[in-house]
Each structure stands twice: as C-alpha cells, then as structure tokens.
Enzyme design. Sequence first.
Site, PDB file in Angstrom:
ATOM      1  CG  HIS A  16     -22.625  44.214  18.814  1.00  0.00           C
ATOM      2  ND1 HIS A  16     -21.767  43.874  19.832  1.00  0.00           N
ATOM      3  CD2 HIS A  16     -23.767  43.496  19.044  1.00  0.00           C
ATOM      4  CE1 HIS A  16     -22.337  42.992  20.635  1.00  0.00           C
ATOM      5  NE2 HIS A  16     -23.553  42.748  20.176  1.00  0.00           N
ATOM      6  CG  ASP A  18     -20.787  49.682  17.944  1.00  0.00           C
ATOM      7  OD1 ASP A  18     -21.331  48.571  17.893  1.00  0.00           O
ATOM      8  OD2 ASP A  18     -19.813  49.923  18.685  1.00  0.00           O
ATOM      9  CG  HIS A  19     -18.011  47.218  15.558  1.00  0.00           C
ATOM     10  ND1 HIS A  19     -16.638  47.227  15.696  1.00  0.00           N
ATOM     11  CD2 HIS A  19     -18.505  47.474  16.801  1.00  0.00           C
ATOM     12  CE1 HIS A  19     -16.318  47.471  16.959  1.00  0.00           C
ATOM     13  NE2 HIS A  19     -17.445  47.626  17.649  1.00  0.00           N
TER      14      HIS A  19
END
Length: 314
Positions: free
Chosen positions: A62, A64-65
């Site tokens: 994802h 945001d990682h």
Amino acid sequence: MLRLTFLGTSAAQPTIHRNLSGLAVRRDRELFLVDCGEGTQRQMIRFGTGFDVDAIFFTHFHADHYLGAIGFLRTLSMQGRTTPMDVYGPRPAKRLLDVMLFTGTERLAFDVRIHEVAPGTEVRRDGCVMRAFATEHRIPSVGWALVEDERPGRFHPEKAAALGVPMGPLYGALQRGEAVTLADGRVVRPEEVVEPRRRGRTMAVTGDTRPCAGTIAAARGADLLVHDCTFGDPEQARAEETMHSTAREAARVAREAGVRELVLTHLSTRYDREWQPLVDEARAEWPGPLSVASDGMTIEVPLPHDLARAPSPG
C-alpha cells in the site's frame, strides 16, 4: 545494540504530528528500514538515524508503506553510494519496484536487489535472521521478526584456574566449546567452566494486519511486539472491513504470544494526539509494558540477562 526509532506512526495519511509508516532498526553495525512511507528520509534526518541503511524490509505495498523508498534511494545515489541495497517484500515487490525505480528515470549509482518473499522466508544478516511471517491484510502482506543468534555462555575463568587450566589459548578453546587436554593429561570439558548458551533477542513487527495466528506464532516469547493499532473499540466494524486491528485486539495477541513488551502503532488520524482510549482498551487485555508509538520515539531492547532494565521510550 538493538534500537528502534519510529519514523512514522500514522495510518493511511500523515498528520502534523505523525508521518507515514517507517521504522528504523539499528542492530550493532547494521541499519534496517521496515517500511518506508513518503517523507521517511526527512524523518531519518530529523531523528538522527543515519542513512547507512543495509536493507529495506516491506510488509506490503500500500502506498503509505513504500512510496518514500523511491526518493530515499535516489538521495543515496546522489550522495555517491556504491554498495548494493537489498530490498525485501511480498508480491508484487519485483514487478512494482522494477517499474517505480527503473522505468524512464536515470539509473541509480548502485544496484538495488529486489527479493520477493513469502511467509517463512528467512534473510540471514550479521548475527541474526529477519524472518517473514504471515499476516492478514487486504493485499499480500507479511510481518518481519528479527531473531538473534544464540550467544555463548558466560565463561568462568576462576573455575578454569581452579582446574589448572593456564591462561592463554586454552581459555579461548573452552569458550569456543572445545575440550582441552592439560600437560598432566587431564581433560577439561567446556561445560565445566562455561555456562549454557544464552538466547538472543527477538522482536516482531506486524505491518497492517488483522489479529492472526501468524503473528502469535512469530512473536511467541518475543522481547518486543510492534503491532498495528489503527482503531479503537468504537471502530471494530471498520477494523474488520479494512483488515486492521484495534488496540484491544493487538493487546490480546500480545497476551496470547507471551511477549515481554507491546508497542501500538499505525494510528488512525482520530487518535493523532488523543490516544489514551487506546491505552485503556489495551490494558483490559494486556498487563505488561505497553506504549503507543510516536514519531521519534526510540526503544532500546536489552539483552535477556538485562531484562530488569526496561527499555525507555524517548
């Protein structure tokens, strides 16, 4: 040394106080990143972790990682790094990172070696392994457990001297687990002067996940568990829908795994500065050492024989 520095502790989007997911793990001479959300390199400057990263371990892909890795690797290239960088993550690590790092852009000054992993994959590092374990999220995901090698048992020179072992090379042989023969023909065995081997430290980082058996197994008896805590009790349905965990669920995992210390991270923006409800809910399931991660917080994980000296968040 085994030191964790939390570089980003927010879920999905950054806030004034919290960056996106990123964790720096310094073990002796090596530095690892677990996830690398956007803005991670600025956090590394801010909190003084250094840029001498040896490997990056992704829990899943994802945005945001992982989006922060692109800029970070390009910064390292501009700084003249030539040492290869090893990058590990579940599928589609190879396809995704190949496109993001190498398509239509100037090549980096060093090699990036992309390794696609699955639960059970072990990555040998200096004095430890990084072990991928099964987690449960909306896309392929893993957690990462750092498991140190056993350490030699404590050597007792006074016992060796009492048995007539002369100081010097024979001491070293006994510490290596070798029996030695003295000048008078007597044999001294290592177990007579060396205590049994001692376990190393274990820490587990889940990434985004529902509470699951994979985490419990990987964190069994661990010194530290860093667990997804996106929501509180009022958002239970939302946690199940998005495949995240509540504070209460994370604490239950810690209790069932028998870990020594629990750290909650990946907080929803609604808990940006008011996380006491999460602590209260976790306390209902977990009586042991507990903290809610904040950006810049550091934890030193002590060696097992130093467990009376608790880690101190900074």
